[in-house]
Design an enzyme around this catalytic site. Structure first.
Site, PDB file in Angstrom:
ATOM      1  N   CYS A  66      12.777  14.494  15.005  1.00  0.00           N
ATOM      2  CA  CYS A  66      12.016  15.491  14.236  1.00  0.00           C
ATOM      3  C   CYS A  66      12.626  16.887  14.303  1.00  0.00           C
ATOM      4  O   CYS A  66      12.267  17.755  13.520  1.00  0.00           O
ATOM      5  CB  CYS A  66      10.569  15.521  14.698  1.00  0.00           C
ATOM      6  SG  CYS A  66       9.756  13.954  14.381  1.00  0.00           S
ATOM      7  N   HIS A  68       7.386  22.076  12.196  1.00  0.00           N
ATOM      8  CA  HIS A  68       7.465  20.634  11.944  1.00  0.00           C
ATOM      9  C   HIS A  68       6.037  20.109  11.788  1.00  0.00           C
ATOM     10  O   HIS A  68       5.133  20.503  12.522  1.00  0.00           O
ATOM     11  CB  HIS A  68       8.169  19.954  13.116  1.00  0.00           C
ATOM     12  CG  HIS A  68       8.097  18.465  13.065  1.00  0.00           C
ATOM     13  ND1 HIS A  68       8.462  17.749  11.944  1.00  0.00           N
ATOM     14  CD2 HIS A  68       7.682  17.546  13.984  1.00  0.00           C
ATOM     15  CE1 HIS A  68       8.284  16.458  12.183  1.00  0.00           C
ATOM     16  NE2 HIS A  68       7.809  16.308  13.399  1.00  0.00           N
ATOM     17  N   ASN A  96       4.045  13.103   8.412  1.00  0.00           N
ATOM     18  CA  ASN A  96       5.247  13.491   9.154  1.00  0.00           C
ATOM     19  C   ASN A  96       6.468  12.794   8.537  1.00  0.00           C
ATOM     20  O   ASN A  96       6.649  11.596   8.698  1.00  0.00           O
ATOM     21  CB  ASN A  96       5.052  13.076  10.627  1.00  0.00           C
ATOM     22  CG  ASN A  96       6.223  13.461  11.506  1.00  0.00           C
ATOM     23  OD1 ASN A  96       7.276  13.860  11.017  1.00  0.00           O
ATOM     24  ND2 ASN A  96       6.043  13.317  12.806  1.00  0.00           N
TER      25      ASN A  96
HETATM   26  O1  UT7 Z   1       6.985  14.127  15.201  1.00  0.00           O
HETATM   27  C1  UT7 Z   1       7.574  13.742  16.403  1.00  0.00           C
HETATM   28  C2  UT7 Z   1       6.735  14.031  17.557  1.00  0.00           C
HETATM   29  N1  UT7 Z   1       5.495  13.308  17.481  1.00  0.00           N
HETATM   30  C3  UT7 Z   1       4.375  13.953  17.683  1.00  0.00           C
HETATM   31  O2  UT7 Z   1       4.371  15.136  17.857  1.00  0.00           O
HETATM   32  C4  UT7 Z   1       3.112  13.116  17.751  1.00  0.00           C
HETATM   33  C5  UT7 Z   1       2.308  13.540  18.943  1.00  0.00           C
HETATM   34  N2  UT7 Z   1       1.118  12.733  19.128  1.00  0.00           N
HETATM   35  C6  UT7 Z   1       0.055  12.789  18.316  1.00  0.00           C
HETATM   36  O3  UT7 Z   1       0.074  13.416  17.290  1.00  0.00           O
HETATM   37  C7  UT7 Z   1      -1.204  12.078  18.758  1.00  0.00           C
HETATM   38  O4  UT7 Z   1      -1.057  11.682  20.096  1.00  0.00           O
HETATM   39  C8  UT7 Z   1      -1.602  10.845  17.886  1.00  0.00           C
HETATM   40  C9  UT7 Z   1      -2.067  11.311  16.527  1.00  0.00           C
HETATM   41  C10 UT7 Z   1      -0.429   9.922  17.763  1.00  0.00           C
HETATM   42  C11 UT7 Z   1      -2.764  10.112  18.553  1.00  0.00           C
HETATM   43  O5  UT7 Z   1      -3.849  11.003  18.740  1.00  0.00           O
HETATM   44  P1  UT7 Z   1      -4.542  11.143  20.184  1.00  0.00           P
HETATM   45  O6  UT7 Z   1      -5.633  12.087  20.015  1.00  0.00           O
HETATM   46  O7  UT7 Z   1      -3.486  11.476  21.187  1.00  0.00           O
HETATM   47  O8  UT7 Z   1      -5.122   9.682  20.385  1.00  0.00           O
HETATM   48  P2  UT7 Z   1      -4.874   8.670  21.594  1.00  0.00           P
HETATM   49  O9  UT7 Z   1      -3.570   7.991  21.418  1.00  0.00           O
HETATM   50  O10 UT7 Z   1      -5.175   9.354  22.888  1.00  0.00           O
HETATM   51  O11 UT7 Z   1      -6.058   7.663  21.322  1.00  0.00           O
HETATM   52  C12 UT7 Z   1      -7.424   8.044  21.440  1.00  0.00           C
HETATM   53  C13 UT7 Z   1      -8.253   6.858  21.016  1.00  0.00           C
HETATM   54  C14 UT7 Z   1      -7.832   5.559  21.703  1.00  0.00           C
HETATM   55  O12 UT7 Z   1      -9.019   4.777  21.901  1.00  0.00           O
HETATM   56  P3  UT7 Z   1      -9.715   4.714  23.341  1.00  0.00           P
HETATM   57  O13 UT7 Z   1      -8.661   4.190  24.264  1.00  0.00           O
HETATM   58  O14 UT7 Z   1     -10.116   6.121  23.644  1.00  0.00           O
HETATM   59  O15 UT7 Z   1     -10.852   3.781  23.107  1.00  0.00           O
HETATM   60  C15 UT7 Z   1      -6.959   4.888  20.670  1.00  0.00           C
HETATM   61  O16 UT7 Z   1      -6.936   3.499  20.804  1.00  0.00           O
HETATM   62  O17 UT7 Z   1      -8.099   6.622  19.612  1.00  0.00           O
HETATM   63  C16 UT7 Z   1      -7.655   5.295  19.385  1.00  0.00           C
HETATM   64  N3  UT7 Z   1      -6.754   5.305  18.244  1.00  0.00           N
HETATM   65  C17 UT7 Z   1      -7.189   5.189  16.984  1.00  0.00           C
HETATM   66  N4  UT7 Z   1      -8.422   5.063  16.476  1.00  0.00           N
HETATM   67  C18 UT7 Z   1      -8.534   5.000  15.140  1.00  0.00           C
HETATM   68  C19 UT7 Z   1      -5.416   5.436  18.229  1.00  0.00           C
HETATM   69  N5  UT7 Z   1      -4.966   5.414  16.963  1.00  0.00           N
HETATM   70  C20 UT7 Z   1      -6.046   5.270  16.179  1.00  0.00           C
HETATM   71  C21 UT7 Z   1      -6.217   5.170  14.791  1.00  0.00           C
HETATM   72  N6  UT7 Z   1      -7.475   5.047  14.314  1.00  0.00           N
HETATM   73  N7  UT7 Z   1      -5.201   5.237  13.929  1.00  0.00           N
END
Ligand code: UT7
Length: 329
Positions: A116, A256, A286
């Site tokens: 990225c 970004h 993204n």
């Molecule tokens: O561009 C290159 C660099 N990349 C980035 O900068 C991305 C950085 N990361 C992020 O943007 C975020 O971490 C994500 C958008 C990928 C995920 O968001 P988050 O708030 O960190 O969610 P998480 O992975 O901590 O998941 C929270 C909950 C989990 O459920 P439990 O374990 O709390 O029950 C996940 O299983 O949300 C769940 N979850 C979803 N729920 C609905 C994860 N993905 C989804 C989804 N829809 N698509």
């Protein structure tokens, strides 16, 4: 004699027509429009769906737009640098394919992979070619066909990424405009949190790697998020500080587009209100190397000569950085 700087003198972009909305994704994986919007800020993304179309097919029209705007011929281009993690082939470089499709037969070029942060790394190296005095017209493209490496059954990644391409023309400038400073960083120990497991020399493609879905993006989102918030904000603040600037001196933050919450944290850290931050993540998601040039492309008409811009990114590798650009037109 004034120092030669590398000025951005034109911007082009390309976005495929097909939209993949949150409603579409609700039918594909266990997710909701509400979750995607609140956790990422994304509403829809573009997908290059047509069979046989590759990343170069997005880069070529983006560069063609630049040539049209400037009244240039493809033969005028000295060098083409393509920042991408989704090249047409492992080899030859996408830049070779692009110059062939464009008819830019006087240009040499290469691909640059920094995930990225790819556009920032490419812009800095492209600017150095101009600053050296050796080249007069360098095109820097940032483009990715992320849909080619996304598992559309994995809700952790498929909601985030989209396809798109942007490009800028760099030319020598003696008025003090252009790329003025950059801070680029990398930390390879972060590679395990965001990478593609197979397909390289470490783990060449086999039936097993394909069956295990190891040719798709793998991301531990929470960990990447934590590093991204800190990395992008810290490096942007460091860039301002070493140039004796504050948020008041900056016309635009060009971040970004990975997650609206990361963008907000960076803007807050450098003291910029939302009106001064380019945000189009809601429409395109993204696009990896494409996000920053696509923002410049969309905002081009609003930019004024002399505007200070801070371009900032964080991505896989880990790689991150920020660039100070004084707009030249
Ligand atoms: O561009 C290159 C660099 N990349 C980035 O900068 C991305 C950085 N990361 C992020 O943007 C975020 O971490 C994500 C958008 C990928 C995920 O968001 P988050 O708030 O960190 O969610 P998480 O992975 O901590 O998941 C929270 C909950 C989990 O459920 P439990 O374990 O709390 O029950 C996940 O299983 O949300 C769940 N979850 C979803 N729920 C609905 C994860 N993905 C989804 C989804 N829809 N698509």
């Amino acid at each position: 004699m004034n120092k030669i700087t590398a000025a951005i003198t034109a911007v082009g972009g390309y976005l495929p027509e097909t939209k993949l909305t949150n409603a579409d994704l609700e039918k594909m994986v266990d997710t909701t429009d509400e979750w995607i919007k609140t956790r990422t800020g994304i509403h829809e993304r573009r997908i290059l769906k047509e069979p046989g179309k590759a990343n170069s097919d997005m880069i070529v029209p983006a560069i063609q737009e630049i040539l049209n705007k400037k009244g240039l011929s493809p033969l005028d281009i000295d060098c083409i640098i393509c920042a991408t993690v989704t090249p047409d082939y492992v080899f030859p470089a996408t830049a070779n394919v692009v110059s062939d499709k464009l008819g830019a037969t006087n240009a040499w070029g290469y691909d640059l992979g920094a995930a990225c942060s790819g556009f920032l790394f490419a812009l800095t190296t492209g600017a150095a070619l101009i600053e050296s005095g050796r080249y007069k017209k360098v095109v820097v493209a940032g483009a990715d066909k992320m849909s080619s490496i996304i598992d559309y059954t994995d809700r952790n990644t498929c909601i985030i990424f989209g396809d798109g391409a942007g490009a800028v023309l760099l030319e020598p400038n003696s008025e003090g405009n252009g790329v003025l400073d950059s801070i680029l960083k990398s930390d390879g120990s972060g590679r395990e949190f965001l990478h593609m497991k197979a397909g390289g020399s470490y783990s060449p493609a086999t039936i097993e790697t394909v069956m295990a879905k190891q040719h798709f993006v793998y991301q531990e989102g929470k960990t990447v998020f934590k590093f991204a918030v800190k990395g992008m904000a810290d490096v942007s603040a460091e860039l301002l500080e070493r140039n004796n600037l504050t948020g008041n001196d900056i016309a635009w933050l060009v971040p970004h587009q990975a997650n609206l919450r990361i963008i907000d944290a960076t803007a807050e850290r450098v003291g910029l209100p939302k009106e001064k931050v380019m945000i189009n993540i809601q429409r395109y998601g993204n696009t990896t190397s494409g996000t920053i040039p696509l923002c410049l492309w969309e905002w081009e008409k609003q930019l004024k000569k002399g505007d200070n811009l801070v371009l900032a990114a964080f991505g896989g590798g880990f790689t991150w950085g920020a660039i100070l650009v004084k707009w030249a037109y």
